[in-house]
Design a protein around this motif. Structure first.
Motif, PDB file in Angstrom:
ATOM      1  N   VAL A  42      33.515  11.894  -1.726  1.00  0.00           N
ATOM      2  CA  VAL A  42      32.602  10.699  -2.649  1.00  0.00           C
ATOM      3  C   VAL A  42      31.987  10.345  -1.203  1.00  0.00           C
ATOM      4  O   VAL A  42      32.521   9.107  -0.412  1.00  0.00           O
ATOM      5  CB  VAL A  42      33.715  10.176  -3.489  1.00  0.00           C
ATOM      6  N   GLY A  44      27.885  10.446   1.133  1.00  0.00           N
ATOM      7  CA  GLY A  44      28.015  11.509   1.955  1.00  0.00           C
ATOM      8  C   GLY A  44      27.103  11.053   2.856  1.00  0.00           C
ATOM      9  O   GLY A  44      25.877  11.331   3.503  1.00  0.00           O
ATOM     10  N   PHE A  46      27.636   8.091   6.832  1.00  0.00           N
ATOM     11  CA  PHE A  46      28.357   7.905   7.980  1.00  0.00           C
ATOM     12  C   PHE A  46      29.532   8.885   7.955  1.00  0.00           C
ATOM     13  O   PHE A  46      30.200   9.976   8.046  1.00  0.00           O
ATOM     14  CB  PHE A  46      28.720   7.172   9.185  1.00  0.00           C
ATOM     15  N   ALA A  47      30.171   8.257   7.215  1.00  0.00           N
ATOM     16  CA  ALA A  47      31.734   8.162   6.959  1.00  0.00           C
ATOM     17  C   ALA A  47      31.809   9.887   6.690  1.00  0.00           C
ATOM     18  O   ALA A  47      32.843  10.244   6.740  1.00  0.00           O
ATOM     19  CB  ALA A  47      32.536   7.517   6.234  1.00  0.00           C
ATOM     20  N   GLY A  48      31.525  10.013   5.233  1.00  0.00           N
ATOM     21  CA  GLY A  48      31.976  11.007   4.618  1.00  0.00           C
ATOM     22  C   GLY A  48      30.983  12.178   5.306  1.00  0.00           C
ATOM     23  O   GLY A  48      31.962  13.589   5.251  1.00  0.00           O
ATOM     24  N   GLU A  68      27.462  13.185  -3.372  1.00  0.00           N
ATOM     25  CA  GLU A  68      26.370  11.587  -3.032  1.00  0.00           C
ATOM     26  C   GLU A  68      25.650  11.506  -3.871  1.00  0.00           C
ATOM     27  O   GLU A  68      25.568  12.048  -4.634  1.00  0.00           O
ATOM     28  CB  GLU A  68      25.791  12.101  -2.079  1.00  0.00           C
ATOM     29  N   GLY A  75      21.185   6.040   1.307  1.00  0.00           N
ATOM     30  CA  GLY A  75      21.612   4.585   1.336  1.00  0.00           C
ATOM     31  C   GLY A  75      22.121   3.100   2.487  1.00  0.00           C
ATOM     32  O   GLY A  75      21.259   4.184   3.449  1.00  0.00           O
ATOM     33  N   SER A  81      19.421  -0.237  11.039  1.00  0.00           N
ATOM     34  CA  SER A  81      19.091  -0.135  12.644  1.00  0.00           C
ATOM     35  C   SER A  81      18.765   1.110  13.068  1.00  0.00           C
ATOM     36  O   SER A  81      18.290   1.022  14.812  1.00  0.00           O
ATOM     37  CB  SER A  81      19.020  -1.805  13.763  1.00  0.00           C
ATOM     38  N   PHE A  83      20.951   1.126  15.903  1.00  0.00           N
ATOM     39  CA  PHE A  83      22.355   1.725  17.025  1.00  0.00           C
ATOM     40  C   PHE A  83      23.721   1.822  16.860  1.00  0.00           C
ATOM     41  O   PHE A  83      24.528   1.194  16.145  1.00  0.00           O
ATOM     42  CB  PHE A  83      22.003   0.307  17.192  1.00  0.00           C
ATOM     43  N   ASN A 248      32.111   3.361   1.235  1.00  0.00           N
ATOM     44  CA  ASN A 248      32.293   2.352   1.890  1.00  0.00           C
ATOM     45  C   ASN A 248      32.783   1.346   0.989  1.00  0.00           C
ATOM     46  O   ASN A 248      33.536   1.071   0.235  1.00  0.00           O
ATOM     47  CB  ASN A 248      30.985   1.661   2.131  1.00  0.00           C
ATOM     48  N   PHE A 267      18.562  -7.132   5.988  1.00  0.00           N
ATOM     49  CA  PHE A 267      17.295  -6.637   5.597  1.00  0.00           C
ATOM     50  C   PHE A 267      16.521  -6.549   6.317  1.00  0.00           C
ATOM     51  O   PHE A 267      16.596  -6.878   7.253  1.00  0.00           O
ATOM     52  CB  PHE A 267      16.456  -7.729   4.679  1.00  0.00           C
ATOM     53  N   ALA A 268      15.026  -5.289   6.861  1.00  0.00           N
ATOM     54  CA  ALA A 268      14.736  -4.705   7.321  1.00  0.00           C
ATOM     55  C   ALA A 268      13.189  -4.520   6.744  1.00  0.00           C
ATOM     56  O   ALA A 268      13.008  -4.552   5.796  1.00  0.00           O
ATOM     57  CB  ALA A 268      15.278  -3.550   7.955  1.00  0.00           C
ATOM     58  N   GLY A 360      19.745  -3.289   2.159  1.00  0.00           N
ATOM     59  CA  GLY A 360      20.716  -2.132   2.470  1.00  0.00           C
ATOM     60  C   GLY A 360      21.947  -2.767   2.755  1.00  0.00           C
ATOM     61  O   GLY A 360      22.336  -4.211   3.308  1.00  0.00           O
ATOM     62  N   LEU A 388      29.461  -2.243  12.343  1.00  0.00           N
ATOM     63  CA  LEU A 388      28.674  -1.143  12.709  1.00  0.00           C
ATOM     64  C   LEU A 388      28.777   0.298  12.417  1.00  0.00           C
ATOM     65  O   LEU A 388      29.854   0.924  13.245  1.00  0.00           O
ATOM     66  CB  LEU A 388      29.193  -1.517  14.366  1.00  0.00           C
ATOM     67  N   ALA A 391      28.649   3.750  14.189  1.00  0.00           N
ATOM     68  CA  ALA A 391      30.068   4.692  15.201  1.00  0.00           C
ATOM     69  C   ALA A 391      31.344   4.501  13.786  1.00  0.00           C
ATOM     70  O   ALA A 391      32.163   4.981  13.991  1.00  0.00           O
ATOM     71  CB  ALA A 391      30.181   3.503  16.222  1.00  0.00           C
TER      72      ALA A 391
HETATM   73  C1  LIG Z   1      19.508  -3.478   7.591  1.00  0.00           C
HETATM   74  C2  LIG Z   1      20.945  -2.187   8.328  1.00  0.00           C
HETATM   75  C3  LIG Z   1      21.021  -2.329   9.162  1.00  0.00           C
HETATM   76  C4  LIG Z   1      22.114  -1.435  10.165  1.00  0.00           C
HETATM   77  N1  LIG Z   1      22.027  -1.858  11.728  1.00  0.00           N
HETATM   78  C5  LIG Z   1      23.223  -0.697  12.181  1.00  0.00           C
HETATM   79  C6  LIG Z   1      22.627  -0.733  13.330  1.00  0.00           C
HETATM   80  O1  LIG Z   1      22.038  -0.537  13.971  1.00  0.00           O
HETATM   81  N2  LIG Z   1      24.507  -0.030  13.394  1.00  0.00           N
HETATM   82  C7  LIG Z   1      25.310   0.165  12.709  1.00  0.00           C
HETATM   83  O2  LIG Z   1      26.312   0.596  13.514  1.00  0.00           O
HETATM   84  N3  LIG Z   1      25.794  -0.534  11.436  1.00  0.00           N
HETATM   85  C8  LIG Z   1      24.155  -0.908  11.024  1.00  0.00           C
HETATM   86  N4  LIG Z   1      24.451  -1.257   9.893  1.00  0.00           N
HETATM   87  C9  LIG Z   1      25.418  -0.666   8.883  1.00  0.00           C
HETATM   88  C10 LIG Z   1      25.070   0.600   8.530  1.00  0.00           C
HETATM   89  O3  LIG Z   1      24.572   1.687   7.578  1.00  0.00           O
HETATM   90  C11 LIG Z   1      26.848   0.653   7.796  1.00  0.00           C
HETATM   91  O4  LIG Z   1      27.949   0.337   7.819  1.00  0.00           O
HETATM   92  C12 LIG Z   1      27.115   2.029   7.384  1.00  0.00           C
HETATM   93  O5  LIG Z   1      25.943   3.351   6.701  1.00  0.00           O
HETATM   94  C13 LIG Z   1      28.414   3.084   6.928  1.00  0.00           C
HETATM   95  O6  LIG Z   1      28.310   3.889   6.945  1.00  0.00           O
HETATM   96  P1  LIG Z   1      29.158   5.159   5.400  1.00  0.00           P
HETATM   97  O7  LIG Z   1      28.785   6.226   5.521  1.00  0.00           O
HETATM   98  O8  LIG Z   1      30.615   4.006   5.447  1.00  0.00           O
HETATM   99  O9  LIG Z   1      28.419   4.238   4.817  1.00  0.00           O
HETATM  100  P2  LIG Z   1      27.313   4.725   3.323  1.00  0.00           P
HETATM  101  O10 LIG Z   1      26.389   4.481   4.425  1.00  0.00           O
HETATM  102  O11 LIG Z   1      26.946   2.968   2.642  1.00  0.00           O
HETATM  103  O12 LIG Z   1      27.528   5.414   2.656  1.00  0.00           O
HETATM  104  C14 LIG Z   1      28.079   5.824   1.348  1.00  0.00           C
HETATM  105  C15 LIG Z   1      27.795   6.286   1.078  1.00  0.00           C
HETATM  106  O13 LIG Z   1      28.300   6.471  -0.757  1.00  0.00           O
HETATM  107  C16 LIG Z   1      27.885   7.074  -1.653  1.00  0.00           C
HETATM  108  N5  LIG Z   1      28.716   6.338  -2.644  1.00  0.00           N
HETATM  109  C17 LIG Z   1      29.231   5.186  -3.492  1.00  0.00           C
HETATM  110  N6  LIG Z   1      29.164   5.686  -4.536  1.00  0.00           N
HETATM  111  C18 LIG Z   1      29.351   7.162  -4.931  1.00  0.00           C
HETATM  112  C19 LIG Z   1      30.731   7.559  -6.097  1.00  0.00           C
HETATM  113  N7  LIG Z   1      30.373   6.850  -6.969  1.00  0.00           N
HETATM  114  N8  LIG Z   1      29.733   9.047  -5.871  1.00  0.00           N
HETATM  115  C20 LIG Z   1      29.140   9.258  -4.461  1.00  0.00           C
HETATM  116  N9  LIG Z   1      28.314   8.848  -3.896  1.00  0.00           N
HETATM  117  C21 LIG Z   1      28.837   7.487  -3.495  1.00  0.00           C
HETATM  118  C22 LIG Z   1      26.717   6.423  -1.507  1.00  0.00           C
HETATM  119  O14 LIG Z   1      24.849   6.631  -2.067  1.00  0.00           O
HETATM  120  C23 LIG Z   1      26.682   6.064   0.206  1.00  0.00           C
HETATM  121  O15 LIG Z   1      25.078   7.058   0.554  1.00  0.00           O
HETATM  122  C24 LIG Z   1      23.120  -1.374   9.230  1.00  0.00           C
HETATM  123  C25 LIG Z   1      22.992  -2.204   7.975  1.00  0.00           C
HETATM  124  C26 LIG Z   1      21.929  -2.579   6.974  1.00  0.00           C
HETATM  125  C27 LIG Z   1      22.298  -2.451   5.339  1.00  0.00           C
END
Ligand SMILES: Cc1cc2nc3c(=O)[nH]c(=O)nc-3n(C[C@H](O)[C@H](O)[C@H](O)COP(=O)(O)OP(=O)(O)OC[C@H]3O[C@@H](n4cnc5c(N)ncnc54)[C@H](O)[C@@H]3O)c2cc1C
Length: 448
Positions: A42, A44, A46-48, A68, A75, A81, A83, A248, A267-268, A360, A388, A391
């Motif tokens: 569940v 899509g 970085f983690a998924g 997703e 998302g 940003s 990094f 997440n 925000f960006a 975001g 972060l 990574a």
């Molecule tokens: C403005 C901004 C700047 C940032 N800058 C950095 C940076 O420079 N470096 C860095 O390392 N991190 C940065 N981050 C943080 C980083 O974006 C997140 O930590 C990262 O995206 C987490 O990845 P994730 O896959 O765990 O979660 P997410 O990217 O949130 O992915 C989770 C996905 O799950 C989906 N989802 C949720 N609920 C459901 C459901 N019920 N069914 C199906 N899908 C679902 C969502 O749509 C989403 O696509 C920043 C964040 C923001 C907002």
């Protein structure tokens, strides 16, 4: 029979600019009809997607489905940003040989394992190298306090045997075209991503690898179905023996880790594609990334045509929003501040328009731990990336896939050893307190 309904699905405010500046993509492919799979993921981001790739490596024949809620890279994984950082913001080591140094080294090692995993995916799937730029990054200092922070950080890094290089104001100007920075600290291990380019391409690579990646397929409920789990989306159900929640902060929407997660919005804003005259006025290098010496300061990036146009991205402002939704007014407020921060750095570019502004959602725990473990028999989690997530999300995705496949590694051991996220104070004190602290820290970050 156990049922977990999603209390909410993600709602995004403002455009997913990193995706919008790339060439269009094929129409989304939602889940249509019912499926059986060994693994269902569940989310899509970085983690998924990292979990899906690791599962595919460990289970070459398995049927794997990613669900997703929106489009890939719309998302937080496409709103950041970009990094992908190997070094923690804060180093624990007071001495350079004791326990603090050991834990710093361990964390750096895990981050690098995640970055290597992403690098291999880039190679294997033929992802555009401009989306995964091994450029390193610079910690910019705009005040004597920021400069002092950088000096102390540099001493820690040197103590750990980590490469770093001090840039003076002239070098910072040559790099960025801005006179704002007094100094900078360059470290080589960060990758600067075109985050949407990377995520979209990773999804495409996984599809070629036989993983079914379904977009616009939010999971609204999870029901036990004998020994399996049934995941309901609008147009179909996936029944799988193993589920990885990689959503997440929306982990809490399914009732897990309740009142333990901090839902922070960042925000960006991104400029229009800069024209030739503006680029001449700006000067500096065509690509660079500056993180602030104070983590609550302002992050700046410049990107070039290979990454979606000659643009500058400004990231600052944060808000704790337990309702998991940022209103348009908060994006407007942040956009005004971005404008000001941009003008402070580039007064000669005063009239340049910000084409996109957005919010975001990211997720932190008060004690800085992730949630990467088996939550219920057959349901694993790769969540809570503590800011972060490029990574760490990659890392929790790898770890959850390994646990779900009965494997152990340095990642599974380290993340399993982290405690549970500690409880938040009761509402509304948590919101009021956290937002007051965020505003105060933003104010304290000043020019940074
Ligand atoms: C403005 C901004 C700047 C940032 N800058 C950095 C940076 O420079 N470096 C860095 O390392 N991190 C940065 N981050 C943080 C980083 O974006 C997140 O930590 C990262 O995206 C987490 O990845 P994730 O896959 O765990 O979660 P997410 O990217 O949130 O992915 C989770 C996905 O799950 C989906 N989802 C949720 N609920 C459901 C459901 N019920 N069914 C199906 N899908 C679902 C969502 O749509 C989403 O696509 C920043 C964040 C923001 C907002």
């Amino acid at each position: 029979m156990t049922t977990r309904s999603a209390r909410r699905l993600p709602v995004h405010t403002g455009p997913a600019a990193w995706s919008a500046i790339l060439p269009g993509q094929d129409a989304p492919r939602p889940l249509e009809g019912n499926r059986n799979a060994e693994f269902a993921i569940v989310g899509g981001g970085f983690a998924g997607l990292s979990a899906a790739r690791r599962l595919r490596q460990l289970n070459p024949q398995a049927r794997i489905v990613v669900l997703e809620a929106g489009r890939l890279a719309e998302g937080a994984s496409g709103r950041n940003s970009g990094f992908m950082i190997d070094l923690p913001h804060d180093l624990a080591s007071d001495d350079y040989a004791g326990k603090g140094a050991e834990s710093d080294r361990a964390l750096i090692g895990l981050n690098r394992t995640a970055i290597n995993f992403a690098r291999e995916a880039v190679k294997e799937y033929g992802i555009n190298p401009a989306f995964f730029d091994e450029s390193g990054k610079v910690n910019g200092a705009a005040s004597p306090a920021g400069d002092a922070h950088n000096r102390s950080y540099a001493a820690h890094l040197t103590g750990l045997g980590e490469a770093n290089e001090r840039l003076d104001a002239k070098a910072m100007h040559a790099l960025t075209g801005s006179h704002h920075y007094l100094s900078g600290l360059y470290t080589p291990g960060t990758v600067t991503l075109q985050p949407a380019g990377y995520i979209r391409s990773l999804g495409a690579g996984l599809r070629c690898d036989g993983v079914e990646v379904c977009e616009n397929s939010g999971v609204s409920r999870i029901d036990s179905a004998g020994p399996d789990w049934a995941l309901t989306t609008r147009h179909g159900i996936v029944t799988a023996s193993t589920v990885i929640l990689a959503n997440n902060g929306h982990l809490e929407s399914f009732g897990f880790a309740r009142r333990r997660l901090m839902h922070i919005f960042l925000f960006a804003s991104m400029t229009v594609d800069l024209d030739a005259d503006t680029l001449k006025t700006l000067a500096g290098a065509p690509r660079w990334g500056i993180t602030p010496s104070d983590p609550m300061g302002t992050t700046m990036r410049r990107i070039d045509t290979a990454q979606g146009g000659n643009r500058i991205i400004t990231r600052t402002c944060g808000a704790f929003l337990p309702g998991m939704q940022a209103g348009p007014a908060s994006v407007r407020r942040a956009a005004r501040i971005h404008r000001q921060k941009f003008n402070d750095r580039f007064p000669a570019l005063n009239g340049v328009r910000q084409e996109f502004s957005w919010a975001g959602h990211l997720c932190l725990s008060r004690n800085g731990v992730s949630v990467m473990r088996e939550l219920e028999p057959g349901i694993f989690s790769a969540c809570v990336q503590n800011g972060l997530g490029t990574a760490r999300g990659t890392m929790t995705g790898i770890g959850a896939a390994e646990l779900a496949s009965g494997q152990t590694s340095a990642i599974t051991k380290a993340l399993a050893a982290e405690g549970e996220p500690v409880k938040l104070p009761p509402s509304p004190f948590a919101e009021i307190g956290a937002n007051a602290v965020l505003r105060w820290k933003e104010w304290r970050a000043g020019k940074e």
